[in-house]
Design an enzyme around this catalytic site. Structure first.
Site, PDB file in Angstrom:
ATOM      1  CB  SER A 136      64.479  64.073  40.141  1.00 50.97           C
ATOM      2  OG  SER A 136      64.985  64.800  41.231  1.00 50.97           O
ATOM      3  CE  LYS A 162      62.227  66.858  41.855  1.00 45.15           C
ATOM      4  NZ  LYS A 162      61.116  66.165  42.558  1.00 45.15           N
ATOM      5  CE  LYS A 164      65.614  66.570  44.253  1.00 46.58           C
ATOM      6  NZ  LYS A 164      64.458  66.632  45.174  1.00 46.58           N
ATOM      7  CG  ASP A 189      62.343  69.372  44.813  1.00 42.44           C
ATOM      8  OD1 ASP A 189      62.026  70.119  45.763  1.00 42.44           O
ATOM      9  OD2 ASP A 189      62.189  68.136  44.822  1.00 42.44           O
ATOM     10  CD  GLU A 214      59.098  68.673  43.872  1.00 36.15           C
ATOM     11  OE1 GLU A 214      59.300  68.623  42.638  1.00 36.15           O
ATOM     12  OE2 GLU A 214      59.175  67.671  44.596  1.00 36.15           O
ATOM     13  CG  ASP A 239      57.926  66.374  47.781  1.00 31.97           C
ATOM     14  OD1 ASP A 239      57.310  65.539  48.464  1.00 31.97           O
ATOM     15  OD2 ASP A 239      59.025  66.109  47.251  1.00 31.97           O
ATOM     16  CE  LYS A 263      58.588  62.811  46.424  1.00 29.39           C
ATOM     17  NZ  LYS A 263      59.678  63.452  47.182  1.00 29.39           N
ATOM     18  N   GLY A 291      58.852  60.759  43.292  1.00 31.95           N
ATOM     19  CA  GLY A 291      59.615  59.523  43.496  1.00 31.95           C
ATOM     20  C   GLY A 291      60.560  59.679  44.661  1.00 31.95           C
TER      21      GLY A 291
HETATM   22  O1  OSB Z   1      62.121  65.858  46.756  1.00 31.92           O
HETATM   23  O2  OSB Z   1      61.314  64.807  45.138  1.00 31.92           O
HETATM   24  C1  OSB Z   1      62.125  64.863  46.055  1.00 31.92           C
HETATM   25  C2  OSB Z   1      64.380  61.772  46.013  1.00 31.92           C
HETATM   26  C3  OSB Z   1      64.512  61.530  47.369  1.00 31.92           C
HETATM   27  C4  OSB Z   1      63.916  62.385  48.256  1.00 31.92           C
HETATM   28  C5  OSB Z   1      63.169  63.482  47.807  1.00 31.92           C
HETATM   29  C6  OSB Z   1      63.030  63.719  46.447  1.00 31.92           C
HETATM   30  C7  OSB Z   1      63.662  62.868  45.535  1.00 31.92           C
HETATM   31  C8  OSB Z   1      63.655  63.072  44.095  1.00 31.92           C
HETATM   32  C9  OSB Z   1      63.970  61.883  43.219  1.00 31.92           C
HETATM   33  O3  OSB Z   1      63.506  64.140  43.567  1.00 31.92           O
HETATM   34  C10 OSB Z   1      62.840  61.410  42.399  1.00 31.92           C
HETATM   35  C11 OSB Z   1      63.103  60.040  41.820  1.00 31.92           C
HETATM   36  O4  OSB Z   1      63.734  59.968  40.765  1.00 31.92           O
HETATM   37  O5  OSB Z   1      62.714  59.020  42.444  1.00 31.92           O
HETATM   38 MG    MG Z   2      60.572  67.130  46.061  1.00 34.03          MG
END
Ligand code: OSB
Ligand code: MG
Length: 369
Positions: A136, A162, A164, A189, A214, A239, A263, A291
């Protein structure tokens, strides 16, 4: 079944290799609460709370999690004989606070599995020795920086990248990455940063053959996601909006998503995660393991969960080196885009004692009376 004589809360600070920016904020350093559970027979279990410093991803945050665990949740687990399966019911009189409950359930479960000599993977019903993983990528300073960063991750072999996004940083960067990497499985995302008025942004993203988009809309919404999903070819993945198996059932019934990000912290634990997995599998909806920038403790739990058969898309569980100069556990390393699922008893990992000491900023031990 274990009798717990003490539960310890530890606040740890770990430097991140680089700041991680999303539409809701930026994390410069990892701060989290670890739980250490000690049983009457001397077994130890660890849990990690996925809350962060600020209530940006959800309404949970570390300072509140510390208090709710210390004053409201931990006392209900001490001086009692509990199995991990009973933790949810025992803590049900406290509303919400799923990340705190999940951390406690993880520690109880880890201790219980150590007593039984069983791995978390086996307990959950996992079937894979290795799982596919992705990465991510936070919002960078520029589109050029993003493309360069993605190039490094593609080179490392990650099976999904992924990106952001947020209003003003969406169609252009995703398009640039798609143009540079025509074959790479990509997703975007939004962390709830858009509204239905932004439908044109999603129509434009629809052209990039993304695996999923996402959490485009509000963290509390299902209905508008269902409306947006009807406008798009790309599956929506939820999510933030899925906090329980009941939420997942509602989302699927409404057609609010085609994919679910599971999660364990967000949904209140590994057992609720498995219920969501089972439901989605029954409905033919793919799931994958999200994650929260976990340390090696939480990452071990994510890998065990991701080994269940319904986790058919690569997770966000990247190598330790993507997060920390030094992890709390032995480093996790992805090879050719897959990561080994720990096989030892319980989580199969524990914090390295000197490393843990170095990272700890506060400890509170709560004993059974
Ligand atoms: O939205 O998936 C998310 C990290 C912190 C809070 C929200 C998110 C995330 C990530 C990181 O996308 C995923 C990872 O590498 O742990
Ligand atoms: Mg997310």
């Amino acid at each position: 079944m274990s009798e717990f004589v003490a539960l310890e809360l530890r606040l740890v600070h770990l430097p991140l290799v680089s700041p991680f920016r999303t539409s809701f904020g930026v994390e410069i350093e990892k701060e989290c609460i670890l739980v250490r559970a000690e049983t009457a027979s001397g077994s130890v279990g660890w849990g990690e709370c996925v809350a962060a410093v600020d209530p940006g991803f959800s309404d949970e945050f570390n300072a509140a999690a510390w208090i709710v665990m210390r004053d409201h949740l931990v006392p209900q687990l001490l001086s009692a004989v509990v199995t991990a399966e009973e933790v949810g019911a025992r803590l049900a009189n406290v509303r919400g606070h799923r990340m705190s409950k999940a951390a406690l359930e993880m520690a109880v479960l880890d201790a219980e599995l150590h007593e039984r000599g069983e791995s978390l993977r086996s307990y959950l019903g996992g079937e894979k020795d290795r799982v596919e993983v992705g990465v991510s990528v936070g919002i960078p300073a520029s589109v050029e920086a993003l493309v360069a960063q993605v190039a490094g991750y593609v080179e490392e072999g990650y099976r999904k990248v992924k990106l952001k996004i947020e209003p003003g940083f969406d169609v252009e960067p995703v398009g640039a990455v798609r143009a540079a990497f025509p074959e790479t499985p990509l997703s975007a995302d939004a962390n709830a940063a858009y509204s239905l008025a932004d439908v044109e942004v999603f129509r434009a993203l629809d052209a990039f053959d993304l695996l999923m988009i996402e959490q485009p809309l509000s963290h509390e919404d299902l209905i508008e996601h269902a409306k947006l999903q009807r406008e798009l070819h790309t599956p929506i993945c939820l999510d933030e909006s899925i906090r329980s198996a009941a939420d997942a059932r509602a989302a699927l019934e409404l057609g609010a998503c085609g994919i679910v990000n599971i999660k364990q912290g967000r949904v209140g634990g590994l057992l609720e995660s498995r219920r969501i997995h089972d439901l989605a599998r029954q409905e033919g909806i793919p799931v994958w393991c999200g994650g929260m920038l976990e340390t090696g403790i939480g990452r071990a739990a994510n890998l065990a969960l991701a080994s269940l058969p319904g986790f058919t898309l690569p997770g966000d569980t990247s190598s330790s080196s993507r997060y920390f100069p030094r992890d709390l556990t032995e480093p996790f390393v992805a090879q050719d885009g897959t990561m080994a699922v720990p096989q030892g008893p319980g989580l199969g990992v524990e914090p390295d004692p000197p490393r843990l000491e170095e990272a700890t900023v506060e400890v509170e031990r709560i004993e059974a009376r």
